[in-house]
Scaffold this active site. Structure first.
Site, PDB file in Angstrom:
ATOM      1  CB  ILE A 112      -3.122  51.342  -5.796  1.00 50.36           C
ATOM      2  CG1 ILE A 112      -1.653  52.200  -5.915  1.00 50.36           C
ATOM      3  CG2 ILE A 112      -3.846  51.756  -4.849  1.00 50.36           C
ATOM      4  CD1 ILE A 112      -1.622  53.813  -5.566  1.00 50.36           C
TER       5      ILE A 112
ATOM      6  N   GLY B  26     -13.352  48.657 -12.691  1.00 52.14           N
ATOM      7  CA  GLY B  26     -14.208  48.572 -14.029  1.00 52.14           C
ATOM      8  C   GLY B  26     -13.567  49.000 -15.132  1.00 52.14           C
TER       9      GLY B  26
ATOM     10  CG  ASP C 270     -20.884  54.256  -7.046  1.00 50.87           C
ATOM     11  OD1 ASP C 270     -22.029  53.705  -6.421  1.00 50.87           O
ATOM     12  OD2 ASP C 270     -20.107  53.563  -7.502  1.00 50.87           O
TER      13      ASP C 270
END
Length: 431
Positions: free
Chosen positions: A19, A23, A141
Site C-alpha cells: 500500500i 520512513g 505529528d
C-alpha cells in the site's frame, strides 16, 4: 527474503498488496489466516532491522498504540517478529485496515471544507486526541495526512509512530525535532519537549487550512516554514468566517503553549461551543497536575530579557532579609567580556537553527511519508475529568450520492469496495 506478495509472516499474516512505503517501513494489505479478516501490516524496513534504535522505536510504537482504545483512533491488532530466511528477524505491526480517505487528499480535491464539516472534524479529532493525552501520550505529528475520514464521517487518527509517553525515557536523540514543518508547534521547532498543547497547535493549523483552503505559513523550505511558526503571527483568516470561528483558531495558534487549550478535550469543548453558536471559552492557564506550566517561546529581544531579569531581581530583593543597607558591588563586564557573551548567544541561536534544518521533515504534507500507524487497546477508560467533556455535538454523516474520485490515497487507506453501501463523501466546498 524481503516482504513481497504471498509471503506469510509468523505463519498467520499473508501479504497481498503493497500500500505504501514510509520512513520506517512498508505497509501491506494482508489476510489474517487465523481469523479470516483483511488487515494492514506495517513491516520494518530491512535496512533498519539490524539497528537497535530503530527496533526499539518500532517496539515503542506498538506499546504506545496498544494503550489506546477509541473509535477515533485506528486500531492495532498485533505485534510480532518474523524470521526472513537468513536475513534476521523483522518486526511488524498488524493494524486495522481503514476504509476511508486522508484529510489531505480531501483538501486537495475540494480546496476547503464547509464550515460545519470542518468543525465536526476538529471536534472529533480533539476528543480522540484527549484519549492519548489522558494516557500521558503526545502524538507530535498531527496533520491532514494522519487524519482519516470514513464514508460515515467518522474521524480516525493514525500514525502514533513518533508519539512518546511524556514520562518515559525518550527513544529519539536529545533535542531531535519530530514533526512536519507545515504543522509543527513552535516549541517543537525549537527542539523543546512536545506537550498535549503542541498537538492542539498542530490541530489548529489543520483547522486553519480546512476553513480557509490554505496553510498559515508557506516558504521555500522546511526551515523557513518552521521559523515562521516560531516568530510570525498567522495571517488573518478570511473575514467571511464567523468571528467565533476565527477566535477559536487564533487561540490555538498562539506561540506560548501555556496560553492554548491544554489538551484535546478542552479544545473539543471549545469547538462544541462554537458549533452551538457561542464564543469559544478562554483556555485555562492552570498547568496539568504534577507539571510545570510551559515556558513562553523566547523572542530573543533585549526588552524581553531585560524585563525578565528585572522581575527576578525584584523578587530576589523581596525575599532577602534586610542587611543594614549594605549592598554588594554591582557586577560589570568589560567590552571584551560583553563581546564574548554576545558571540555565545549568536552561536547558540545558530545551533538551534541548524538542528531544525537537519532533522525537521519536508514542508509539504503530500510527499511520501511514514505510513500512519493505527492504534488500539486501552487498559480501562480514563477518569471522567480527563475526557474533556461529553461529545454532545452530533456527528455529521458526510456521505453523498455519486462517485468520488480517490486520488493521492496514502498509507493503508483503501477506497470503498463495490459492495459498500455508501461511497466516500464528495465534500462540500465552503462558499
Amino acid at each position: 527474503m524481503s516482504p513481497r506478495v504471498g509471503v506469510t509472516l509468523s505463519g498467520r499474516y499473508r501479504l497481498q498488496r503493497l500500500i505504501a512505503t514510509g520512513g520506517m517501513g512498508q505497509v501491506w494489505e494482508a489476510v489474517d489466516n487465523r481469523l479470516g479478516r483483511r488487515v494492514a501490516v506495517k513491516v520494518l524496513k530491512s535496512e533498519f532491522s539490524s539497528d537497535p534504535e530503530f527496533i526499539e522505536r518500532f517496539r515503542a510504537e506498538a506499546r504506545t498504540t496498544a494503550m489506546l482504545n477509541h473509535p477515533g483512533i485506528a486500531s492495532v491488532h498485533d505485534y510480532g517478529e518474523s524470521q526472513m530466511n537468513g536475513e534476521g528477524r523483522t518486526a511488524y505491526l498488524v493494524m486495522e485496515l481503514v476504509n476511508g480517505e486522508p484529510l489531505n487528499s480531501v483538501l486537495k480535491r475540494t480546496g476547503r471544507l464547509s464550515l460545519r464539516h470542518a468543525l465536526d472534524m476538529l471536534e472529533q479529532t480533539g476528543r480522540a486526541l484527549q484519549i492519548a493525552h489522558a494516557a500521558g501520550l503526545v502524538h507530535r505529528d498531527v496533520k491532514p495526512g494522519n487524519i482519516l475520514i470514513t464514508p460515515t464521517g467518522q474521524v480516525k487518527i493514525t500514525d502514533f509512530g513518533i508519539a512518546k509517553a511524556v514520562d518515559a525515557a525518550p527513544v529519539t536523540q536529545t533535542g531531535m525535532v519530530m514533526g512536519t514543518a507545515q504543522y509543527i508547534a513552535p516549541e517543537q521547532a525549537l527542539g523543546h519537549d512536545a506537550s498535549p498543547a503542541s498537538d492542539v497547535y498542530s490541530l489548529g493549523v489543520v483547522g486553519y487550512e480546512a476553513v480557509s483552503g490554505k496553510r498559515p505559513f508557506a516558504g521555500d523550505g522546511a526551515l523557513t516554514v518552521a521559523m515562521k511558526h516560531i516568530k510570525e503571527p498567522p495571517p488573518p483568516l478570511p473575514p467571511d468566517l464567523p468571528p467565533n470561528v476565527r477566535e477559536l483558531i487564533e487561540i490555538t495558534l498562539v506561540k506560548n503553549p501555556a496560553m492554548r487549550y491544554r489538551s484535546g478535550g478542552p479544545f473539543a469543548d471549545a469547538v462544541a461551543a462554537v458549533r452551538a453558536g457561542r464564543r469559544p471559552p478562554r483556555p485555562s492557564q492552570t498547568p496539568p497536575p504534577g507539571r510545570a506550566a510551559p515556558a513562553a517561546i523566547p523572542s530573543g529581544t533585549t526588552a524581553r530579557v531585560a524585563a525578565n531579569s528585572a522581575g527576578r531581581t525584584a523578587a530576589s530583593r523581596r525575599s532577602r532579609p534586610a542587611t543594614g543597607g549594605h549592598r554588594p558591588p554591582r557586577r560589570t563586564f568589560s567590552s571584551g567580556q560583553r563581546a564574548l557573551l554576545w558571540a555565545a548567544g549568536v552561536l547558540g541561536a545558530l545551533a538551534i537553527i541548524i538542528a531544525v534544518l537537519l532533522v525537521i521533515k519536508a514542508p509539504g504534507d503530500n510527499s511520501p511519508q511514514q505510513a500512519p500507524t493505527p492504534t488500539v487497546t486501552t487498559t480501562g477508560n480514563p477518569p471522567a475529568s480527563n475526557t474533556g467533556g461529553t461529545d454532545a455535538s452530533p456527528r455529521l454523516n458526510w456521505t453523498e450520492r455519486g462517485e468520488t474520485r480517490h486520488s493521492g490515497l496514502q498509507s493503508w487507506v483503501v477506497p470503498p469496495t463495490p459492495h459498500s453501501r455508501a461511497s466516500l463523501a464528495r465534500y462540500e466546498i465552503a462558499q
